[in-house]
Design a protein around this motif. Structure first.
Motif, mmCIF file in Angstrom:
data_model
loop_
_atom_site.group_PDB
_atom_site.id
_atom_site.type_symbol
_atom_site.label_atom_id
_atom_site.label_comp_id
_atom_site.label_asym_id
_atom_site.label_seq_id
_atom_site.Cartn_x
_atom_site.Cartn_y
_atom_site.Cartn_z
ATOM 1 N N VAL A 53 0.839 -1.207 0.000
ATOM 2 C CA VAL A 53 0.000 0.000 0.000
ATOM 3 C C VAL A 53 0.870 1.252 0.000
ATOM 4 O O VAL A 53 0.642 2.188 -0.770
ATOM 5 N N VAL A 54 1.899 1.258 0.830
ATOM 6 C CA VAL A 54 2.806 2.410 0.882
ATOM 7 C C VAL A 54 3.556 2.533 -0.444
ATOM 8 O O VAL A 54 3.714 3.631 -0.977
ATOM 9 N N GLN A 55 3.992 1.393 -0.988
ATOM 10 C CA GLN A 55 4.699 1.416 -2.272
ATOM 11 C C GLN A 55 3.832 2.061 -3.346
ATOM 12 O O GLN A 55 4.310 2.881 -4.122
ATOM 13 N N GLN A 56 2.552 1.707 -3.388
ATOM 14 C CA GLN A 56 1.669 2.258 -4.417
ATOM 15 C C GLN A 56 1.504 3.772 -4.256
ATOM 16 O O GLN A 56 1.445 4.498 -5.244
ATOM 17 N N ARG A 57 1.466 4.239 -3.039
ATOM 18 C CA ARG A 57 1.359 5.690 -2.813
ATOM 19 C C ARG A 57 2.637 6.404 -3.226
ATOM 20 O O ARG A 57 2.596 7.460 -3.862
ATOM 21 N N VAL A 58 3.778 5.841 -2.869
ATOM 22 C CA VAL A 58 5.062 6.440 -3.233
ATOM 23 C C VAL A 58 5.239 6.427 -4.748
ATOM 24 O O VAL A 58 5.786 7.367 -5.330
ATOM 25 N N SER A 59 4.740 5.394 -5.413
ATOM 26 C CA SER A 59 4.931 5.255 -6.860
ATOM 27 C C SER A 59 4.194 6.326 -7.663
ATOM 28 O O SER A 59 4.443 6.479 -8.852
ATOM 29 N N ARG A 60 3.344 7.095 -7.028
ATOM 30 C CA ARG A 60 2.707 8.227 -7.709
ATOM 31 C C ARG A 60 3.727 9.322 -8.014
ATOM 32 O O ARG A 60 3.499 10.163 -8.876
ATOM 33 N N PHE A 61 4.855 9.316 -7.282
ATOM 34 C CA PHE A 61 5.852 10.387 -7.374
ATOM 35 C C PHE A 61 7.197 9.939 -7.930
ATOM 36 O O PHE A 61 7.952 10.759 -8.436
ATOM 37 N N THR A 62 7.522 8.660 -7.775
ATOM 38 C CA THR A 62 8.834 8.165 -8.170
ATOM 39 C C THR A 62 8.789 6.648 -8.293
ATOM 40 O O THR A 62 7.768 6.019 -8.000
ATOM 41 N N THR A 63 9.887 6.053 -8.690
ATOM 42 C CA THR A 63 9.980 4.596 -8.731
ATOM 43 C C THR A 63 9.969 4.057 -7.311
ATOM 44 O O THR A 63 10.695 4.559 -6.446
ATOM 45 N N ALA A 64 9.160 3.032 -7.073
ATOM 46 C CA ALA A 64 9.081 2.390 -5.758
ATOM 47 C C ALA A 64 9.241 0.888 -5.943
ATOM 48 O O ALA A 64 8.621 0.293 -6.824
#
Length: 143
Positions: A53-64
């Protein structure tokens, strides 16, 4: 979750895929684009998808990136415990094979951070307090 499976049947991950490292499969899931890449390194009792879930949120801005260390989660079994150097080397090889360029922001669970950070930052890697660990080439390009 430790992968103690001795069965010839391999687990199928619900997302992501596998990268072959030293003749074994290592689970990795990459989302988003751009840099610096945020890499989630789960703790001793966790797996990469615990951070989904956190990865998907971070991936809105950069590679996660999430991954399962060898011997855990969806990755192939390995004898445990492993050294911090082995984990850091494996992570570098996964990132290189996935063409995920430095710099990296490592989100490391405290249960494995103490041994892993020194192993990650040794040999051809620089660590500047307040910045993510990067390889020297990327660090020099940024300055």
């Amino acid at each position: 979750m430790t992968n103690n499976s001795t069965s010839s049947a391999r687990l199928a991950a619900p997302v992501g895929g596998f990268q072959e490292i030293d003749g074994r499969r290592v689970f990795v899931h990459r989302s988003g684009s751009g840099g610096p890449a945020v890499v989630f390194l789960p703790g001793a009792s966790a797996v990469g998808l615990d951070y989904f879930v956190v990865q998907q949120r971070v991936s809105r801005f950069t590679t996660a990136v999430v991954y399962d260390r060898g011997g855990t989660g969806f990755s192939d079994p390995l004898p445990l415990p492993r050294t911090a150097t082995a984990v850091a080397t494996e992570l570098r090889e996964v990132l290189r094979a996935q063409n995920i360029a430095a710099p990296y922001v490592l989100e490391i669970n405290p249960s494995i951070a103490t041994p892993t950070i020194p192993a990650w930052t040794s040999s051809s890697t620089t660590w500047t307090p307040g910045r993510s660990p990067t390889n020297e080439t990327a660090a020099n390009q940024a300055t």
